[in-house]
Write a protein that holds these residues in place. Structure first.
Motif, PDB file in Angstrom:
ATOM      1  N   PRO A 103     -92.888 -38.642  59.087  1.00 43.14           N
ATOM      2  CA  PRO A 103     -92.153 -38.002  60.185  1.00 43.14           C
ATOM      3  C   PRO A 103     -91.241 -38.964  60.939  1.00 43.14           C
ATOM      4  O   PRO A 103     -90.125 -38.593  61.310  1.00 43.14           O
ATOM      5  N   GLU A 104     -91.688 -40.201  61.160  1.00 46.96           N
ATOM      6  CA  GLU A 104     -90.855 -41.129  61.931  1.00 46.96           C
ATOM      7  C   GLU A 104     -89.630 -41.586  61.139  1.00 46.96           C
ATOM      8  O   GLU A 104     -88.574 -41.874  61.718  1.00 46.96           O
ATOM      9  N   ILE A 105     -89.742 -41.620  59.796  1.00 45.52           N
ATOM     10  CA  ILE A 105     -88.579 -41.958  58.973  1.00 45.52           C
ATOM     11  C   ILE A 105     -87.601 -40.790  58.955  1.00 45.52           C
ATOM     12  O   ILE A 105     -86.383 -40.972  59.074  1.00 45.52           O
ATOM     13  N   ALA A 106     -88.133 -39.583  58.840  1.00 41.43           N
ATOM     14  CA  ALA A 106     -87.280 -38.398  58.923  1.00 41.43           C
ATOM     15  C   ALA A 106     -86.565 -38.355  60.267  1.00 41.43           C
ATOM     16  O   ALA A 106     -85.370 -38.035  60.347  1.00 41.43           O
ATOM     17  N   ASP A 107     -87.281 -38.718  61.331  1.00 39.68           N
ATOM     18  CA  ASP A 107     -86.683 -38.724  62.664  1.00 39.68           C
ATOM     19  C   ASP A 107     -85.529 -39.724  62.739  1.00 39.68           C
ATOM     20  O   ASP A 107     -84.499 -39.442  63.367  1.00 39.68           O
ATOM     21  N   SER A 108     -85.683 -40.884  62.085  1.00 43.42           N
ATOM     22  CA  SER A 108     -84.610 -41.874  62.135  1.00 43.42           C
ATOM     23  C   SER A 108     -83.340 -41.336  61.473  1.00 43.42           C
ATOM     24  O   SER A 108     -82.221 -41.579  61.951  1.00 43.42           O
TER      25      SER A 108
END
Length: 205
Positions: free
Chosen positions: A36-41
């Protein structure tokens, strides 16, 4: 600027290793959902990209990140230095270009440039000229999303890997004219520390 022979050899060995293990790498990636945090970036990156805007991805690998960026409305130029990855993407109808970020021109201008887990394989002395290439490839106001392994040393095995202190890499971005506007640190697989930067080329010189 002439590229040292050792830097070229390190890159050749790394690309050769990826070519040899592309299917194995693809299988590993497929087993792990996009974090999720990579998708958010990538969503943050796309906030700066107009609908249908152009995105250069350096080191597309199996193409999962490009797929996600396209789902957000970007038009992605997929590239990799390893032909085996491009062949894997072609098998599912995705076109990519063979590109070595150290030796090749990047083209452009693009609204964004994406380089996830890629510049860790660039020799330390070659990072400054690579970042300048990224700057030149971006439109004014364009953004660069990059992830780097956090640390001080480097490994010279099958995959040449260079680690960077967060502040030192941020300084390299600034020196290239790319101003960080967001960053994130995370622990990846094998307890490796990573830092993600979203940096912007100014609207005006």
């Amino acid at each position: 600027m002439k590229i040292p022979a050792q830097a070229l050899e390190n890159a050749r060995r790394t690309v050769q290793s990826y070519d040899a293990h592309a299917r194995e790498y693809n299988a590993i990636v497929a087993e792990h959902p996009l974090q999720p945090e990579i998708a958010d970036s990538m969503r943050r990156m796309m906030e700066y990209v107009p609908a249908g805007g152009s995105v250069l991805e350096i080191g597309s690998g199996p193409g999962r990140d490009a797929d996600f960026v396209e789902s957000l409305g970007g038009v992605v130029r997929r590239t990799d230095a390893a032909q085996a990855f491009l062949d894997l993407q072609a098998q599912r109808g995705k076109k990519g270009d063979l590109l070595d970020v150290v030796t090749d021109a990047l083209g452009g201008p693009y609204d964004a440039v994406l380089a996830m887990c890629v510049l860790i394989h660039v020799d330390r002395a070659q990072v400054a000229p690579v970042l300048r290439k990224v700057f030149d490839a971006l439109r004014p106001g364009g953004v660069f999303l990059v992830s780097m392994r956090v640390g001080e040393g480097e490994k010279n095995g099958d995959y040449h890997t260079v680690c960077w202190a967060k502040d030192r890499f941020a300084a390299e971005l600034e020196a290239a004219g790319l101003h960080p506007c967001w960053e994130m640190e995370r622990i990846g697989r094998n307890d490796e520390a990573w830092v993600y930067f979203l940096a912007r080329r100014p609207q005006q010189p």
